[in-house]
Design an enzyme around this catalytic site. Structure first.
Site, PDB file in Angstrom:
ATOM      1  N   ASP A  83       0.812  -1.220   0.000  1.00 31.11           N
ATOM      2  CA  ASP A  83       0.000   0.000   0.000  1.00 31.11           C
ATOM      3  C   ASP A  83       0.844   1.267   0.000  1.00 31.11           C
ATOM      4  O   ASP A  83       0.562   2.219  -0.729  1.00 31.11           O
ATOM      5  CB  ASP A  83      -0.921   0.022   1.226  1.00 31.11           C
ATOM      6  CG  ASP A  83      -2.047  -0.994   1.128  1.00 31.11           C
ATOM      7  OD1 ASP A  83      -2.443  -1.347   0.002  1.00 31.11           O
ATOM      8  OD2 ASP A  83      -2.539  -1.429   2.186  1.00 31.11           O
ATOM      9  N   HIS A 108      -6.863  -4.416  -3.074  1.00 36.44           N
ATOM     10  CA  HIS A 108      -7.220  -3.723  -1.831  1.00 36.44           C
ATOM     11  C   HIS A 108      -7.457  -2.268  -2.215  1.00 36.44           C
ATOM     12  O   HIS A 108      -6.727  -1.709  -3.032  1.00 36.44           O
ATOM     13  CB  HIS A 108      -6.097  -3.852  -0.804  1.00 36.44           C
ATOM     14  CG  HIS A 108      -6.366  -3.169   0.510  1.00 36.44           C
ATOM     15  ND1 HIS A 108      -7.596  -3.190   1.119  1.00 36.44           N
ATOM     16  CD2 HIS A 108      -5.556  -2.442   1.327  1.00 36.44           C
ATOM     17  CE1 HIS A 108      -7.525  -2.523   2.267  1.00 36.44           C
ATOM     18  NE2 HIS A 108      -6.304  -2.051   2.409  1.00 36.44           N
ATOM     19  N   GLU A 195      -8.685  -6.210  10.492  1.00 33.98           N
ATOM     20  CA  GLU A 195      -7.283  -6.438  10.846  1.00 33.98           C
ATOM     21  C   GLU A 195      -6.935  -5.833  12.198  1.00 33.98           C
ATOM     22  O   GLU A 195      -6.292  -6.466  13.034  1.00 33.98           O
ATOM     23  CB  GLU A 195      -6.382  -5.831   9.770  1.00 33.98           C
ATOM     24  CG  GLU A 195      -6.446  -6.526   8.424  1.00 33.98           C
ATOM     25  CD  GLU A 195      -5.792  -5.733   7.314  1.00 33.98           C
ATOM     26  OE1 GLU A 195      -5.632  -6.279   6.217  1.00 33.98           O
ATOM     27  OE2 GLU A 195      -5.441  -4.546   7.533  1.00 33.98           O
TER      28      GLU A 195
END
Length: 341
Positions: A83, A108, A195
């Site tokens: 990311d 994602h 998460e």
């Protein structure tokens, strides 16, 4: 009503004659590239110069190019870099080389959701996100099964984005198990929350506190490890198989009764209130901003927290005990006692 698609709902022919560039060859990257290749899709892997993954991809018979060269020839670019790397990778190597009408794909939604990547309105933008690690995605595909995926369309410039996304999901084997339609916003926010509050942050801290409580009360660390960590997998497996109800049906009456009366004492309404605060930080972008700011500085907070976690006493106890497991196998991706990643 939930929108779930399966193999019958997708046409791999949509990808015929098209080139898919997989940017990155890590856990997800290798699975996507190999599964698509085995589904008859033309695949290239885009990697930075000197990447140690280049040899691994080449050994599997995949064509490896630089990121910029792979993007130049691709009709679909799936960005599977970390990311914190994606926005610069996009600005420097993807966007300047993106073909007119090429689609951008993600596994994602982080960078799209929080605006770190803002593609032109002329490109399709979609997501196909397997709900499992890459090695599982690959193993299940090879076994004739699949790992469920979630998929989303952020931008449909061509009018064909949904067909392309579903074909991609079918190509990696995800629609064998089923693909649930979502949005970039929903996937990103729920994924980060899961998460932080439960799967990683919540569980890790619960294990550490349970271990500390037993050891501080004078019990052997090895026994404490077995009770609060080792047996967790057995419980989670039961939950995955049949939900919390099956887990409770499978354990002793004593354990089940303790679940009902003591669970709410440990995980009480204040925990839910804290979870809501975590979710708010995700939704308003403050978590993303803190993460990216720290990464841009060289990740000092991240590295400090990682080091503290690795030095917790449960890690040394666990490493010693896991050597006793006759079924334990090594991992290509992680070596115990090594912080180099």
């Amino acid at each position: 009503m939930v929108d779930i698609r399966y193999d019958k709902d997708a046409d791999l022919g949509v990808l015929a004659g098209k080139v898919v560039a997989i940017i990155g060859y890590g856990s997800q990257g290798h699975a996507h590239a190999l599964n698509l290749r085995d589904s008859g899709v033309s695949v290239v892997v885009g990697l930075r110069d000197g990447s140690p993954s280049a040899a691994k991809a080449s050994e599997q018979g995949l064509k490896v190019l630089s990121v910029s060269e792979s993007v130049k020839i691709a009709d679909i670019v799936m960005i599977l870099a970390p990311d914190q790397v994606q926005r610069r990778l996009f600005a420097d190597e993807v966007e300047p080389n993106l073909k007119e009408g090429a689609a951008l794909a993600f596994a994602h939604g982080f960078n799209i959701r929080f605006g770190y990547i803002k593609p032109s309105s002329t490109h399709d933008i979609f997501m196909v996100a397997p709900k499992g690690p890459g090695h599982t995605v690959r193993r299940e595909f090879q076994s004739g099964r699949g790992v469920p995926v979630v998929w989303a369309i952020e931008q449909d410039a061509s009018g064909q984005a949904e067909k392309t996304a579903l074909a991609y999901a079918k190509g990696i084997g995800g629609l064998r198990a089923g693909g649930i339609k979502t949005t970039f916003k929903e996937e990103t926010e729920t994924d980060l929350f899961g998460e932080q509050a439960v799967l990683c942050g919540g569980v890790s801290k619960l294990i550490q506190y349970g271990f500390e409580t037993l050891v501080e009360a004078g019990y052997q660390p090895e026994i404490a490890y077995f009770e609060v960590c080792h047996e967790l997998k057995l419980i989670v497996d039961l939950i995955v198989e049949g939900g919390i109800s099956k887990q409770r049906w499978s354990i002793s009456d004593t354990a089940e009764y303790g679940d009902y009366i003591s669970g709410p004492r440990v995980i009480n309404p204040s925990v839910k209130a804290a979870m809501k605060d975590v979710l708010a930080d995700i939704q308003n972008g403050s978590f993303a901003a803190r993460f990216i700011e720290d990464q841009d500085k060289g990740a000092p907070e991240f590295k400090k927290l990682r080091k503290e976690g690795e030095e917790h006493s449960i890690e040394a106890v666990g490493a010693k005990l896991r050597k006793m497991y006759s079924w334990r196998s090594g991992s290509d991706d992680y070596t115990e006692g090594s912080a180099s990643r």
